[in-house]
Design an enzyme around this catalytic site. Structure first.
Site, PDB file in Angstrom:
ATOM      1  N   LYS A  52     -23.068  13.246 -42.775  1.00 19.84           N
ATOM      2  CA  LYS A  52     -22.854  14.568 -42.307  1.00 19.84           C
ATOM      3  C   LYS A  52     -24.314  15.847 -42.749  1.00 19.84           C
ATOM      4  O   LYS A  52     -23.944  16.928 -42.405  1.00 19.84           O
ATOM      5  CB  LYS A  52     -21.132  14.619 -43.547  1.00 19.84           C
ATOM      6  CG  LYS A  52     -20.167  14.127 -43.215  1.00 19.84           C
ATOM      7  CD  LYS A  52     -19.184  13.651 -43.845  1.00 19.84           C
ATOM      8  CE  LYS A  52     -17.932  13.201 -43.656  1.00 19.84           C
ATOM      9  NZ  LYS A  52     -16.620  12.448 -44.459  1.00 19.84           N
ATOM     10  N   GLN A  96     -15.289  13.002 -50.333  1.00 15.54           N
ATOM     11  CA  GLN A  96     -14.850  12.036 -49.942  1.00 15.54           C
ATOM     12  C   GLN A  96     -14.122  10.656 -50.118  1.00 15.54           C
ATOM     13  O   GLN A  96     -14.011  10.371 -51.775  1.00 15.54           O
ATOM     14  CB  GLN A  96     -16.753  11.298 -49.551  1.00 15.54           C
ATOM     15  CG  GLN A  96     -16.443   9.966 -48.683  1.00 15.54           C
ATOM     16  CD  GLN A  96     -16.637   9.944 -47.359  1.00 15.54           C
ATOM     17  OE1 GLN A  96     -16.759  11.633 -46.810  1.00 15.54           O
ATOM     18  NE2 GLN A  96     -16.108   9.245 -47.026  1.00 15.54           N
ATOM     19  N   ASP A 119     -12.287  19.921 -45.093  1.00 17.84           N
ATOM     20  CA  ASP A 119     -11.324  18.781 -44.626  1.00 17.84           C
ATOM     21  C   ASP A 119      -9.902  18.661 -44.075  1.00 17.84           C
ATOM     22  O   ASP A 119      -9.808  17.713 -43.497  1.00 17.84           O
ATOM     23  CB  ASP A 119     -11.002  17.537 -45.450  1.00 17.84           C
ATOM     24  CG  ASP A 119     -11.784  16.312 -45.128  1.00 17.84           C
ATOM     25  OD1 ASP A 119     -12.275  15.950 -43.829  1.00 17.84           O
ATOM     26  OD2 ASP A 119     -12.078  15.567 -46.276  1.00 17.84           O
TER      27      ASP A 119
END
Ligand code: GUN
Length: 284
Positions: A52, A96, A119
């Protein structure tokens, strides 16, 4: 069979993003900023977070990885997320997953301001996605739709199976494919007659999290298979939920490879979401 590689899809998404932000520096606009929180030292998460950060760099986005100790308390994590919510330089926040067991995942995710939830994991953003009013879309499912479109695979009217009902992939994928006018069936661990049923589907998206659970002959001849699984077997070999696609195999008409399929487009969609969140925040 055609290998549905993610790289060209990702390159197209990145090229579109680059074209959109090309004029920003002359206009004095800062490029988008993504903050990634990584709690603990999960090796797979380290790899994903690295990918990322690298794609942010390639696009000129600024990014930071905030590494927090595995033993951090839930309240400390929530406070860190809140700092980022309040920081006007931050456009996107990604926590995460997985988080350590002592942290309640839903509580942590809900702490993210929906406008920065790149997300698409907060209830607010999931709701917007379901009603077809999304600024950001869940990255892996949105990437799958992009793969199907890039390779000119007709979705509308097709019988599509989604196998696996996770909150990150299977459940939101059902909504995005339905919005593309597919006839979607969601299968999961309690589904009866799975192996007979899946033989009747034109497109099958497999996200069950079991290494090489399916082989090509388990699907209808000519079917299109999207493999969302990623598993690191002994000896560092990466495998999917489906036995590896081989180009000269003739049973299926197309299959996404692992690695090099869905995972690559997922990260590109995260960049797309970060850009969209940035634009929406500046307009508001
Ligand atoms: N861990 C594995 N996949 C994902 C993802 O899409 N988002 C987050 N936040 N964590 C993950």
């Amino acid at each position: 069979m055609k290998l549905l590689k993610g790289q060209p899809v990702s390159e197209k998404i990145q090229a579109d993003i680059k074209a959109e932000i090309a004029s920003w520096p002359q206009k004095g606009l800062a490029l988008p900023h993504l903050s990634v929180i990584l709690v603990g030292k999960d090796p797979a998460s380290e790899v994903y977070v690295g990918h990322k950060a690298r794609m942010c760099e390639a696009l000129g986005f600024s990014s930071e990885v905030i590494r927090l100790d595995e033993k951090i308390s839930q309240n400390e994590l929530l406070a860190k997320i809140d700092d980022l919510n309040k920081n006007s330089k931050v456009d996107g926040i990604l926590v995460q997953l997985p988080l350590p067991k002592h942290i309640h995942e839903r509580t942590a995710l809900e702490k993210i301001a929906p406008g920065k939830d790149v997300d698409c994991l907060t209830k607010t953003n999931i709701g917007s996605m379901v009603v077809g009013d999304a600024i950001v879309k869940p990255c892996t499912p949105a990437g799958i739709v992009e793969i199907l479109k890039y390779y000119d695979i007709k979705i509308a009217g097709k019988k599509v199976a989604v196998i696996g009902r996770s909150q990150i992939v299977g459940t939101p994928l059902v909504h995005l494919l339905t919005q593309e006018n597919a006839t979607v069936t969601l299968f999961h661990s309690k589904s009866e007659n799975l192996m007979q049923e899946i033989k009747t589907f034109d497109i099958v998206c497999v996200a069950i999290g079991k290494s090489e659970y399916f082989k090509q002959a388990d699907f209808k001849q000519g079917a299109i298979v999207i493999d969302v699984g990623i598993h690191r077997a002994e000896g560092h070999k990466l495998t999917g939920d489906v036995v590896k696609a081989v180009e000269n195999d003739t049973w299926l008409s197309a299959q996404s490879p692992v690695p090099g399929g869905v995972g690559v487009t997922t990260i590109a969609m995260l960049m797309q979401n970060t850009l969209q969140a940035c634009k929406a925040r500046r307009q508001s």
